[in-house]
Design a protein around this motif. Sequence first.
Motif, PDB file in Angstrom:
ATOM      1  N   TRP A 153     -39.826  66.750  23.113  1.00 45.98           N
ATOM      2  CA  TRP A 153     -39.716  65.329  23.455  1.00 45.98           C
ATOM      3  C   TRP A 153     -41.033  64.614  23.181  1.00 45.98           C
ATOM      4  CZ3 TRP A 153     -42.250  62.257  27.072  1.00 45.98           C
ATOM      5  CH2 TRP A 153     -41.679  60.994  27.306  1.00 45.98           C
ATOM      6  N   LEU A 154     -42.141  65.245  23.570  1.00 47.90           N
ATOM      7  CA  LEU A 154     -43.461  64.684  23.285  1.00 47.90           C
ATOM      8  C   LEU A 154     -43.697  64.568  21.790  1.00 47.90           C
ATOM      9  CD1 LEU A 154     -46.055  66.341  25.718  1.00 47.90           C
ATOM     10  CD2 LEU A 154     -45.591  63.901  25.436  1.00 47.90           C
ATOM     11  N   GLY A 155     -43.138  65.552  21.036  1.00 51.16           N
ATOM     12  CA  GLY A 155     -43.317  65.576  19.594  1.00 51.16           C
ATOM     13  C   GLY A 155     -42.513  64.531  18.852  1.00 51.16           C
ATOM     14  N   GLY A 156     -41.575  63.872  19.544  1.00 48.31           N
ATOM     15  CA  GLY A 156     -40.808  62.804  18.913  1.00 48.31           C
ATOM     16  C   GLY A 156     -39.330  63.063  18.767  1.00 48.31           C
ATOM     17  N   VAL A 157     -38.829  64.186  19.287  1.00 48.22           N
ATOM     18  CA  VAL A 157     -37.401  64.482  19.202  1.00 48.22           C
ATOM     19  C   VAL A 157     -36.617  63.504  20.077  1.00 48.22           C
ATOM     20  CG1 VAL A 157     -35.609  66.191  19.769  1.00 48.22           C
ATOM     21  CG2 VAL A 157     -37.717  66.924  18.652  1.00 48.22           C
ATOM     22  N   GLN A 158     -35.527  62.987  19.519  1.00 49.86           N
ATOM     23  CA  GLN A 158     -34.645  62.090  20.265  1.00 49.86           C
ATOM     24  C   GLN A 158     -33.467  62.900  20.813  1.00 49.86           C
ATOM     25  OE1 GLN A 158     -35.253  58.707  20.656  1.00 49.86           O
ATOM     26  NE2 GLN A 158     -37.186  59.005  19.554  1.00 49.86           N
ATOM     27  N   TYR A 159     -33.310  62.922  22.130  1.00 50.48           N
ATOM     28  CA  TYR A 159     -32.234  63.694  22.747  1.00 50.48           C
ATOM     29  C   TYR A 159     -31.000  62.816  22.947  1.00 50.48           C
ATOM     30  CZ  TYR A 159     -35.436  67.559  23.580  1.00 50.48           C
ATOM     31  OH  TYR A 159     -36.316  68.594  23.408  1.00 50.48           O
ATOM     32  N   ILE A 160     -29.853  63.380  22.588  1.00 50.47           N
ATOM     33  CA  ILE A 160     -28.588  62.658  22.678  1.00 50.47           C
ATOM     34  C   ILE A 160     -27.709  63.305  23.749  1.00 50.47           C
ATOM     35  CG2 ILE A 160     -26.554  61.863  21.421  1.00 50.47           C
ATOM     36  CD1 ILE A 160     -29.123  60.731  20.282  1.00 50.47           C
ATOM     37  N   ASN A 161     -27.280  62.490  24.716  1.00 51.47           N
ATOM     38  CA  ASN A 161     -26.359  62.959  25.744  1.00 51.47           C
ATOM     39  C   ASN A 161     -24.931  62.747  25.244  1.00 51.47           C
ATOM     40  OD1 ASN A 161     -24.886  63.629  27.969  1.00 51.47           O
ATOM     41  ND2 ASN A 161     -25.939  62.244  29.378  1.00 51.47           N
ATOM     42  N   ARG A 162     -24.361  63.805  24.698  1.00 46.16           N
ATOM     43  CA  ARG A 162     -23.038  63.685  24.091  1.00 46.16           C
ATOM     44  C   ARG A 162     -21.924  63.493  25.121  1.00 46.16           C
ATOM     45  NH1 ARG A 162     -23.097  68.897  20.200  1.00 46.16           N
ATOM     46  NH2 ARG A 162     -23.684  69.825  22.194  1.00 46.16           N
ATOM     47  N   LYS A 163     -22.232  63.731  26.400  1.00 46.16           N
ATOM     48  CA  LYS A 163     -21.228  63.592  27.443  1.00 46.16           C
ATOM     49  C   LYS A 163     -21.224  62.196  28.059  1.00 46.16           C
ATOM     50  CE  LYS A 163     -21.547  68.519  28.593  1.00 46.16           C
ATOM     51  NZ  LYS A 163     -21.879  69.522  29.650  1.00 46.16           N
ATOM     52  N   ASN A 164     -22.216  61.400  27.709  1.00 50.50           N
ATOM     53  CA  ASN A 164     -22.321  60.043  28.247  1.00 50.50           C
ATOM     54  C   ASN A 164     -22.432  59.076  27.077  1.00 50.50           C
ATOM     55  OD1 ASN A 164     -23.390  57.557  29.280  1.00 50.50           O
ATOM     56  ND2 ASN A 164     -24.045  58.624  31.131  1.00 50.50           N
ATOM     57  N   ARG A 165     -21.344  58.396  26.770  1.00 49.19           N
ATOM     58  CA  ARG A 165     -21.301  57.538  25.597  1.00 49.19           C
ATOM     59  C   ARG A 165     -22.347  56.421  25.657  1.00 49.19           C
ATOM     60  NH1 ARG A 165     -18.533  55.903  21.275  1.00 49.19           N
ATOM     61  NH2 ARG A 165     -18.337  53.667  20.867  1.00 49.19           N
ATOM     62  N   GLN A 166     -22.515  55.814  26.830  1.00 49.52           N
ATOM     63  CA  GLN A 166     -23.455  54.710  26.957  1.00 49.52           C
ATOM     64  C   GLN A 166     -24.883  55.180  26.685  1.00 49.52           C
ATOM     65  OE1 GLN A 166     -23.263  52.676  30.716  1.00 49.52           O
ATOM     66  NE2 GLN A 166     -24.692  51.075  30.111  1.00 49.52           N
ATOM     67  N   SER A 167     -25.237  56.331  27.253  1.00 47.99           N
ATOM     68  CA  SER A 167     -26.570  56.892  27.039  1.00 47.99           C
ATOM     69  C   SER A 167     -26.764  57.280  25.573  1.00 47.99           C
ATOM     70  CB  SER A 167     -26.772  58.119  27.937  1.00 47.99           C
ATOM     71  OG  SER A 167     -27.994  58.754  27.647  1.00 47.99           O
ATOM     72  N   ALA A 168     -25.721  57.870  24.979  1.00 51.11           N
ATOM     73  CA  ALA A 168     -25.814  58.285  23.570  1.00 51.11           C
ATOM     74  C   ALA A 168     -26.001  57.076  22.665  1.00 51.11           C
ATOM     75  CB  ALA A 168     -24.567  59.057  23.177  1.00 51.11           C
ATOM     76  N   LYS A 170     -27.444  54.240  23.420  1.00 47.34           N
ATOM     77  CA  LYS A 170     -28.816  53.746  23.560  1.00 47.34           C
ATOM     78  C   LYS A 170     -29.773  54.572  22.704  1.00 47.34           C
ATOM     79  CE  LYS A 170     -28.498  51.775  28.222  1.00 47.34           C
ATOM     80  NZ  LYS A 170     -28.965  51.880  29.630  1.00 47.34           N
ATOM     81  N   ALA A 171     -29.544  55.901  22.689  1.00 48.30           N
ATOM     82  CA  ALA A 171     -30.400  56.772  21.880  1.00 48.30           C
ATOM     83  C   ALA A 171     -30.221  56.471  20.395  1.00 48.30           C
ATOM     84  CB  ALA A 171     -30.075  58.235  22.176  1.00 48.30           C
ATOM     85  N   PHE A 172     -28.974  56.266  19.982  1.00 47.47           N
ATOM     86  CA  PHE A 172     -28.720  55.939  18.580  1.00 47.47           C
ATOM     87  C   PHE A 172     -29.282  54.565  18.214  1.00 47.47           C
ATOM     88  CE2 PHE A 172     -25.427  59.351  18.405  1.00 47.47           C
ATOM     89  CZ  PHE A 172     -25.864  59.942  17.220  1.00 47.47           C
ATOM     90  N   ASP A 173     -29.293  53.638  19.170  1.00 43.60           N
ATOM     91  CA  ASP A 173     -29.891  52.327  18.914  1.00 43.60           C
ATOM     92  C   ASP A 173     -31.385  52.471  18.634  1.00 43.60           C
ATOM     93  OD1 ASP A 173     -27.559  50.898  19.143  1.00 43.60           O
ATOM     94  OD2 ASP A 173     -27.824  50.414  21.270  1.00 43.60           O
ATOM     95  N   ARG A 174     -32.060  53.354  19.375  1.00 44.63           N
ATOM     96  CA  ARG A 174     -33.484  53.607  19.111  1.00 44.63           C
ATOM     97  C   ARG A 174     -33.668  54.171  17.712  1.00 44.63           C
ATOM     98  NH1 ARG A 174     -33.375  55.664  24.455  1.00 44.63           N
ATOM     99  NH2 ARG A 174     -33.328  57.812  23.679  1.00 44.63           N
ATOM    100  N   CYS A 175     -32.788  55.098  17.345  1.00 46.21           N
ATOM    101  CA  CYS A 175     -32.868  55.697  16.006  1.00 46.21           C
ATOM    102  C   CYS A 175     -32.638  54.645  14.919  1.00 46.21           C
ATOM    103  CB  CYS A 175     -31.846  56.828  15.877  1.00 46.21           C
ATOM    104  SG  CYS A 175     -32.163  58.246  16.953  1.00 46.21           S
ATOM    105  N   LYS A 176     -31.692  53.756  15.165  1.00 46.95           N
ATOM    106  CA  LYS A 176     -31.401  52.713  14.174  1.00 46.95           C
ATOM    107  C   LYS A 176     -32.598  51.792  13.973  1.00 46.95           C
ATOM    108  CE  LYS A 176     -27.423  51.578  16.122  1.00 46.95           C
ATOM    109  NZ  LYS A 176     -26.164  50.844  16.413  1.00 46.95           N
ATOM    110  N   ARG A 177     -33.281  51.466  15.077  1.00 50.90           N
ATOM    111  CA  ARG A 177     -34.475  50.614  14.954  1.00 50.90           C
ATOM    112  C   ARG A 177     -35.565  51.318  14.152  1.00 50.90           C
ATOM    113  NH1 ARG A 177     -33.343  49.397  20.389  1.00 50.90           N
ATOM    114  NH2 ARG A 177     -34.956  50.860  21.098  1.00 50.90           N
ATOM    115  N   MET A 178     -35.701  52.606  14.342  1.00 52.86           N
ATOM    116  CA  MET A 178     -36.711  53.354  13.607  1.00 52.86           C
ATOM    117  C   MET A 178     -36.377  53.404  12.117  1.00 52.86           C
ATOM    118  SD  MET A 178     -37.260  56.441  16.378  1.00 52.86           S
ATOM    119  CE  MET A 178     -38.661  57.222  15.614  1.00 52.86           C
ATOM    120  N   MET A 179     -35.083  53.427  11.784  1.00 50.79           N
ATOM    121  CA  MET A 179     -34.686  53.433  10.384  1.00 50.79           C
ATOM    122  C   MET A 179     -34.899  52.073   9.743  1.00 50.79           C
ATOM    123  SD  MET A 179     -31.271  55.808  10.045  1.00 50.79           S
ATOM    124  CE  MET A 179     -30.303  54.966  11.305  1.00 50.79           C
ATOM    125  N   THR A 180     -34.494  51.027  10.439  1.00 43.88           N
ATOM    126  CA  THR A 180     -34.535  49.689   9.842  1.00 43.88           C
ATOM    127  C   THR A 180     -35.925  49.064   9.897  1.00 43.88           C
ATOM    128  OG1 THR A 180     -33.803  48.753  11.965  1.00 43.88           O
ATOM    129  CG2 THR A 180     -32.106  49.232  10.311  1.00 43.88           C
TER     130      THR A 180
END
Length: 307
Positions: A153-168, A170-180
């Motif tokens: 996590w400190l190294g930059g890994v993004q963790y995805i909670n596959r059991k919680n759609r709302q949390s997942a 939010k994580a994908f939104d962070r990833c999208k911002r990093m891409m764009t």
Amino acid sequence: MAECFMCSLGWILKYYLYACAACFGIFVLLTIFSKVGQRGNKFKYYSKYGMIYFATQSFTTLFAPFSLLRPRNIDNCRIISSVISRCSKILGITWELRNAQILRQAKGGIVLTNHQSSMDILGMMILWGILRKVVPIAKLELLFLFPFGPSAWLGGVQYINRKNRQSAMKAFDRCKRMMTEDGAKMYIYPEGTRYPERGMLPFKKGAFHTAIEAQVPIIPVVFSHMYFIQSKKHIFDDGHVIIDTLEPIPTAGLTKADLDQLIDRTRNAMLAKYEELNREVDAGLKNPQWVRQDRPRFKVYEGKKTN
């Protein structure tokens, strides 16, 4: 106060060096175990996989103090991967990347690759230096694998909670911002699980949803079949893997209505390239000179391979 601080720092440094020495010793033992015994020996087989897992977890953990200097920065993972990827030389695995310039030039996108075995993590680390900015993602459960999870996590890994759609989401939104915004790339296995047999499983929709929502291209990367690993027979030989990068598939202007067509287009292109690479490898295996060829650990062709 200063004396207590220096004393504590010395104590931490001492045990950190002990941990480094212990990890190095264990890795050396695994290396030795991977070289002894007959072909098909279970102990030898699992020792080779143990090298990959142990190197990944131990070095990520040992690098954590340096990750603290720039926490959550994805460049931390690039440094970690550059060290761990050296394991392929010890394992007797060589890699050949074609059309590397596509990966070098791409700014923001989703890299999709076929998923065959746990060896794929080593393949990803081999490519990391070419990809540069990679958004590594992992399932949330790994965060609680101490001490590796928090270190990753400190190294930059993004963790995805596959059991919680709302949390997942939010994580994908962070990833999208990093891409764009930062031009980073997500690295995803669209099959969702390993498939050691020849072929590819149906692709899941998540990566394609993300690509359309972020309006970033899909960059297909295909690994040839890892013929040298036969899990049912506990065989893990030396071997060669060919990696080919396909032309990016744009998603600009696409909507959810185009999702199924995008999945079919991507999978068909990847499957066709996978079969082409396998035919090349099969032909090579019939040639003793190809099998015995002395290859570098990682050979890179900026474009197509030239003879």
